[in-house]
Design a protein around this motif. Sequence first.
Motif, short mmCIF file in Angstrom:
data_model
loop_
_atom_site.label_atom_id
_atom_site.label_comp_id
_atom_site.label_asym_id
_atom_site.label_seq_id
_atom_site.Cartn_x
_atom_site.Cartn_y
_atom_site.Cartn_z
N ASP A 1 0.85 -1.19 0.00
CA ASP A 1 0.00 0.00 0.00
C ASP A 1 0.89 1.25 0.00
OD1 ASP A 1 -2.07 1.75 0.17
OD2 ASP A 1 -2.60 1.30 2.25
N LYS A 2 1.18 1.76 -1.19
CA LYS A 2 2.10 2.89 -1.31
C LYS A 2 1.35 4.11 -1.84
CE LYS A 2 6.01 -0.14 -2.12
NZ LYS A 2 7.00 -0.60 -3.04
N ASN A 3 0.60 4.78 -0.95
CA ASN A 3 -0.22 5.90 -1.36
C ASN A 3 0.48 7.24 -1.25
OD1 ASN A 3 -2.38 4.17 -1.84
ND2 ASN A 3 -3.00 4.23 0.30
N SER A 4 1.51 7.32 -0.43
CA SER A 4 2.20 8.60 -0.24
C SER A 4 3.70 8.35 -0.08
CB SER A 4 1.67 9.30 1.02
OG SER A 4 2.16 8.65 2.19
N ASP B 1 4.37 6.48 3.01
CA ASP B 1 4.09 5.04 2.89
C ASP B 1 5.25 4.31 2.21
OD1 ASP B 1 1.52 5.28 4.04
OD2 ASP B 1 0.68 5.89 2.11
N VAL B 2 5.80 4.93 1.17
CA VAL B 2 6.94 4.32 0.46
C VAL B 2 8.14 4.20 1.40
CG1 VAL B 2 8.62 4.64 -1.41
CG2 VAL B 2 6.20 5.08 -1.83
N LEU B 3 8.44 5.29 2.13
CA LEU B 3 9.59 5.28 3.05
C LEU B 3 9.39 4.27 4.18
CD1 LEU B 3 10.31 9.12 3.19
CD2 LEU B 3 11.55 7.38 1.89
N LEU B 4 8.16 4.15 4.65
CA LEU B 4 7.85 3.17 5.69
C LEU B 4 8.04 1.75 5.15
CD1 LEU B 4 6.75 2.63 8.56
CD2 LEU B 4 4.46 2.62 7.55
N SER B 5 7.56 1.50 3.94
CA SER B 5 7.67 0.16 3.36
C SER B 5 9.12 -0.22 3.09
CB SER B 5 6.84 0.06 2.07
OG SER B 5 7.46 0.77 1.02
N LYS B 6 9.98 0.78 2.89
CA LYS B 6 11.41 0.51 2.67
C LYS B 6 12.18 0.51 3.99
CE LYS B 6 11.76 2.27 -2.00
NZ LYS B 6 12.84 2.53 -2.92
N HIS B 7 11.46 0.62 5.09
CA HIS B 7 12.04 0.62 6.44
C HIS B 7 12.99 1.80 6.66
CE1 HIS B 7 10.15 -3.24 6.87
NE2 HIS B 7 10.78 -3.67 5.80
N LEU B 8 12.70 2.92 5.99
CA LEU B 8 13.49 4.14 6.19
C LEU B 8 12.85 5.03 7.27
CD1 LEU B 8 14.31 4.84 2.46
CD2 LEU B 8 15.88 4.00 4.21
N LEU B 9 11.61 4.71 7.60
CA LEU B 9 10.92 5.36 8.72
C LEU B 9 10.35 4.27 9.61
CD1 LEU B 9 8.70 8.13 7.04
CD2 LEU B 9 10.78 8.48 8.37
N GLU C 1 7.33 3.13 12.44
CA GLU C 1 5.91 3.42 12.61
C GLU C 1 5.71 4.68 13.45
OE1 GLU C 1 3.09 2.16 11.43
OE2 GLU C 1 3.94 0.47 10.33
N VAL C 2 6.54 4.83 14.49
CA VAL C 2 6.43 5.99 15.37
C VAL C 2 6.75 7.27 14.60
CG1 VAL C 2 7.43 7.12 17.41
CG2 VAL C 2 6.93 4.66 17.46
N GLN C 3 7.83 7.26 13.82
CA GLN C 3 8.20 8.44 13.02
C GLN C 3 7.10 8.74 11.99
OE1 GLN C 3 11.89 6.80 11.62
NE2 GLN C 3 13.12 8.05 13.04
N TYR C 4 6.58 7.69 11.38
CA TYR C 4 5.52 7.83 10.38
C TYR C 4 4.33 8.57 10.98
CZ TYR C 4 1.84 6.15 7.15
OH TYR C 4 0.79 6.06 6.27
N VAL D 1 15.47 11.30 7.12
CA VAL D 1 15.78 10.54 5.91
C VAL D 1 16.62 11.43 5.00
CG1 VAL D 1 14.73 9.31 3.96
CG2 VAL D 1 13.55 9.36 6.14
N SER D 2 17.59 10.84 4.32
CA SER D 2 18.46 11.62 3.43
C SER D 2 17.70 12.14 2.22
CB SER D 2 19.64 10.75 2.96
OG SER D 2 19.19 9.80 2.01
N GLU D 3 18.23 13.18 1.60
CA GLU D 3 17.63 13.73 0.39
C GLU D 3 17.56 12.66 -0.70
OE1 GLU D 3 18.48 16.90 -3.17
OE2 GLU D 3 19.48 17.29 -1.27
N LYS D 4 18.60 11.83 -0.77
CA LYS D 4 18.64 10.76 -1.77
C LYS D 4 17.49 9.77 -1.53
CE LYS D 4 21.72 7.26 -3.73
NZ LYS D 4 21.24 5.94 -3.36
N ASP D 5 17.27 9.38 -0.27
CA ASP D 5 16.19 8.45 0.04
C ASP D 5 14.82 9.06 -0.27
OD1 ASP D 5 17.86 6.39 0.83
OD2 ASP D 5 17.86 7.00 2.93
#
Length: 179
Positions: free
Chosen positions: A10-13, A16-24, A26-29, A53-57
């Motif tokens: 579920d990549k709506n925003s 969501d993408v950053l969360l699914s890639k484990h870059l954020l 749940e708490v940060q999200y 999260v880095s600019e690149k990410d």
Amino acid sequence: MPDSFKSSSDKNSLLDVLLSKHLLTEVQYREIKVNSATRGLSEEIVLASLNLVSEKDIAEGKAALMGVPFITLESTSFSPQALGFIPASVAERFSLIPFSYDDKTRTLSVAMSNAIDLDAVSFIRQKTGLNIKIFAAEKQGVEKAINVEYRQGLVGDVGEALKEKEESNNVHGHYPQSG
């Protein structure tokens, strides 16, 4: 699983993408969502202000969200022919840089810091008459590439002009006189 938790499909925003890639986490999200809503700022602005999260990410996440390929410009070789299609002033104005040209398909590959800038894509397509293939890239990478690649081209042109002038002088009898 509670509704507040997004599955990786579920990549709506961007979040969501950053969360699914484990870059954020749940708490940060959730913190970003709440901050965004209470402060009236976009999620992306809140995300950037927290430096989580880095600019690149972020750029890679946006590319995934838009279904556009992401390119890292530091490891990209630039075609002088591709660079010749777009002047430096246009590249700077739209924060983009051409890096490859396919003569068979008449396709110019362009890295953009804002890959959803349809006005820029339309402008380039109209001015060049070429098919344009868009790649997302981080803003700093695009700016650095513009500075390096277009400056190298300018230095090369100046060097070539000086070399031609020198050869021209030698041909026209500027030889030491013997006495």
